[in-house]
Design an enzyme around this catalytic site. Sequence first.
Site, mmCIF file in Angstrom:
data_model
loop_
_atom_site.group_PDB
_atom_site.id
_atom_site.type_symbol
_atom_site.label_atom_id
_atom_site.label_comp_id
_atom_site.label_asym_id
_atom_site.label_seq_id
_atom_site.Cartn_x
_atom_site.Cartn_y
_atom_site.Cartn_z
ATOM 1 N N GLY A 72 7.453 3.633 14.233
ATOM 2 C CA GLY A 72 8.665 4.313 13.793
ATOM 3 C C GLY A 72 8.649 5.787 14.128
ATOM 4 N N ASP A 120 3.571 -6.156 13.008
ATOM 5 C CA ASP A 120 2.425 -5.253 13.050
ATOM 6 C C ASP A 120 1.092 -5.943 13.340
ATOM 7 O OD1 ASP A 120 0.208 -3.534 12.021
ATOM 8 O OD2 ASP A 120 1.831 -2.205 11.424
ATOM 9 N N CYS A 126 0.780 0.208 12.765
ATOM 10 C CA CYS A 126 1.627 0.106 13.960
ATOM 11 C C CYS A 126 3.096 0.263 13.603
ATOM 12 C CB CYS A 126 1.388 -1.225 14.681
ATOM 13 S SG CYS A 126 -0.242 -1.350 15.431
ATOM 14 N N ASP A 127 3.504 -0.321 12.485
ATOM 15 C CA ASP A 127 4.886 -0.151 12.041
ATOM 16 C C ASP A 127 5.200 1.320 11.786
ATOM 17 O OD1 ASP A 127 6.425 -2.499 11.992
ATOM 18 O OD2 ASP A 127 5.369 -3.243 10.236
ATOM 19 N N VAL A 128 4.308 1.990 11.066
ATOM 20 C CA VAL A 128 4.547 3.398 10.732
ATOM 21 C C VAL A 128 4.536 4.262 11.984
ATOM 22 C CG1 VAL A 128 3.575 5.417 9.580
ATOM 23 C CG2 VAL A 128 3.701 3.232 8.365
#
Length: 516
Positions: free
Chosen positions: A431, A398, A426-428
């Site tokens: 996903g 991220d 960014c990870d969230v």
Amino acid sequence: MAREVAAGLLRASGVAVGEGELLQVEGGLACRLSWAGPLGLRLDSEADVQAACGVMQVHGRRYGTPTPLRVDFASVAAGVLAATGVLAALRARRLGAAYREVGVSVAQAALLGLSQYLAAASVEGCGAEPPGVGGPPFESADGVRFELEALEAEGWLRFWSALGVERRVVGRGWLPFQARYGTAVCPLPEELFAAARAVGHRRLVRVAAECGVELTVVAGRPAVLGGMPWQVRAGAPGVPGTPGASGTPGAARRGELSDGGLPLSGVTVVEITRRVQGPVAGRVLALLGATVVRVEPPGGDPLRGVPPMTVGAGGEETAVSARFAALNRGKGTWEADLRSPEGRSAVRELVSGADVLLHSLAPAKVAGLGLEAGAVAALRPGLVYAQASGGGPGLSTDYPVQAHSGLAALLAPDGLPPRPTLLTVCDVLGGLVCAAGTVAALEARERTGRAQRVESSLLSAARLLCGAAGDGSPPGDGVEVCTDLAALVRDPRVAAAFEFGADGCAFVRGPWEFGA
């Protein structure tokens, strides 16, 4: 912003979108977007949602006080989730479901984005985050600001030792650095920053390469924007003589949707992912009704044992990390050693009966496992092949992606240089984007009868956020700023957003309302 994002993603996916108070979609389907949805909160803006639903609290941990996130994170997330719900409903309608409306709220999208933080905060006796403020990026002697990523303790130790930092100091910094993805805080010893400031950027790059860690320069402005956050490409035809997925193993046939009418009922997903991005994608698909089987190494994913722990109905023997549970609740587990021929064979057998393969494996590793798109197409005609990546060399996680994309330049409060948020935006969003692309591919498969391949990345999610810059405005009068996530999950006004484990651990429900 949520409406614009949803409409743009749907149109780019080939779905006709009209105008009106509701987002009117082809075939009489409507999408209703609101600020609060079924929650008992009075919210009228992105700033209101960030304040009331904990986004400011988590983002502000590195500053010591709740702080506005200067992009419309919650609204963009709601737009992506709305598009996902509509695409899932369109697929289900092809199979006989009677959906007429999909509802999503920005507040519920924000809470879903904070799932792991909310779960950890709700566990009794979990304690507060590690004390202290600050954190990366670092700065070189010649003024270059950079993010550092080390996924193994050995690389972290080698890098800082090469810069002359004492081993005990290096060790003191490893735990908060390693834990920052779950805590959103990263108080590091000042000796590390001083060591970086004593060395020029070129030498730091060489040392990082020699030590096996990633060094990413923090861009001073956002990169060029544009394009879809996912790519869907048609592959080989599906099962001959059958429409789309309706003849494939494990898929729902026309008129056979079950599980309370959830639109992905009957879809089987094999998930091979780590950390946050991939598990978020799998969690969204599970919330939409898919059967998700998660492949983990023998003994389970190491992140299962990261405190704080939540205890299920089975007692202490079923204890698992609250953060891990928040990202993986509702999934089955299949343990396999992918380093062994037997493990690889077992996984390929599992994939041969699935509708979707979702993975975040590096390209070199995929080929070694026999799970590249071409090989899988032979195993499973009509498969949706979904790959979640970082977005390029040195962009595997991220914070480097925030730095490289220029997103970090938008996020810092006034008067401060560019710096990523330690909230894993960014990870969230990566996903959520991966899940949306996967659902778009399932709908395309139903429509065309052909296999589909989906590619998404952390970088594409970052660029989506770069196009949603906010002004950091304060919430409206009467909107309370959340300062305690544990209190938030116990607030009766937001009860509709949560379900609770046996020990009171809070899990965020799916943010959609599907109406017939």
